[in-house]
Design an enzyme around this catalytic site. Sequence first.
Site, mmCIF file in Angstrom:
data_model
loop_
_atom_site.group_PDB
_atom_site.id
_atom_site.type_symbol
_atom_site.label_atom_id
_atom_site.label_comp_id
_atom_site.label_asym_id
_atom_site.label_seq_id
_atom_site.Cartn_x
_atom_site.Cartn_y
_atom_site.Cartn_z
ATOM 1 N N CYS A 174 0.849 -1.195 0.000
ATOM 2 C CA CYS A 174 0.000 0.000 0.000
ATOM 3 C C CYS A 174 0.888 1.250 0.000
ATOM 4 C CB CYS A 174 -0.950 -0.050 1.203
ATOM 5 S SG CYS A 174 -2.177 1.278 1.257
ATOM 6 N N ASP A 231 -9.374 -3.165 -7.044
ATOM 7 C CA ASP A 231 -8.881 -2.110 -6.148
ATOM 8 C C ASP A 231 -9.522 -0.782 -6.546
ATOM 9 O OD1 ASP A 231 -7.419 -0.208 -4.709
ATOM 10 O OD2 ASP A 231 -5.576 -1.387 -4.815
ATOM 11 N N HIS A 266 -7.973 -4.172 -2.991
ATOM 12 C CA HIS A 266 -6.788 -3.589 -2.363
ATOM 13 C C HIS A 266 -6.433 -4.405 -1.114
ATOM 14 C CE1 HIS A 266 -3.933 -0.357 -1.671
ATOM 15 N NE2 HIS A 266 -4.298 -0.342 -0.395
#
Length: 297
Positions: A174, A231, A266
Amino acid sequence: MSSHVSDKPDTDFDSLLPPLTLDRRGFLVTSLAGGFAVAAGAVQAQTAIQTPTQGLVAGEVKIPVRDGDLPAYRAAPEGKRNAPVVLVIQEIFGVHEYIKDVCRRLAHLGYYAVAPEMFARQGDPSQIKDIPTLQREIVSKVSDEQVMADLDAVVAWAGQQGGDAKRLGITGFCWGGRITWLYAAHNPNLKAGVAWYGRLVGDTDPLHPAHPVDVAARLHAPVLGLYGGQDAGIPVTSINTMKDALGKGSPAAQASSFLLYKDAPHAFHADYRPSYRKAEAEAGWQRMQEWFAKSLR
């Protein structure tokens, strides 16, 4: 593996550090938090992986940087010198149990893994209760310049502690995925990077003057991007834009690659969160091992 400083690496890493302007208020965080970050939500105990420390030298360390000592988590094979060094870069939640466990997993594969707490000057991310506050109060205040300089210092330290800093890799998740791309354009001694769903494009500001797409053409090391097709924050269009930029760049840029797991959201590798997807996480981890083996072994 000895924990004392010995046998400095041939490369003068300090010469790679850019001029850095920091206030002198010191570090707000001087040790790592235990457990998992509050803002990450309820831990999925049934899936959270717990990797043992047997056969490893593992635990918290303090790494000298220009304005103090940076807390970090280190895991390395016990009794083995000159293991390839892999930097492990945190999510927005800091160096909590998940990131520590990733270091242990890498150490069991034979790597000297180090995860520095990149937010130590700005505050403790582990106790903030919600993501918007965390973004506003800590993450947005961490400059890319500061991060690059700290990572250079971590590499130098790892080389002094018995890791092989000439065989250097980086992986991040991330927020750390974005940093992985930036560091691949920053450090000419890097050999390989693996970016897990890091943001590629976005608005810039004085603390974040460039994003991965802006530095893609000048990568020093090839990066493998592991991304989720579902995502919501990183659309496939941004991945395609990044691919175009890489294709016009350095040999390392052109050797970079993406794997898109079309059904994954994600944070699909974050085994302690509801976003975890076991099949995609394990497949990505295997591809990361293969990617590092090409350049770091």
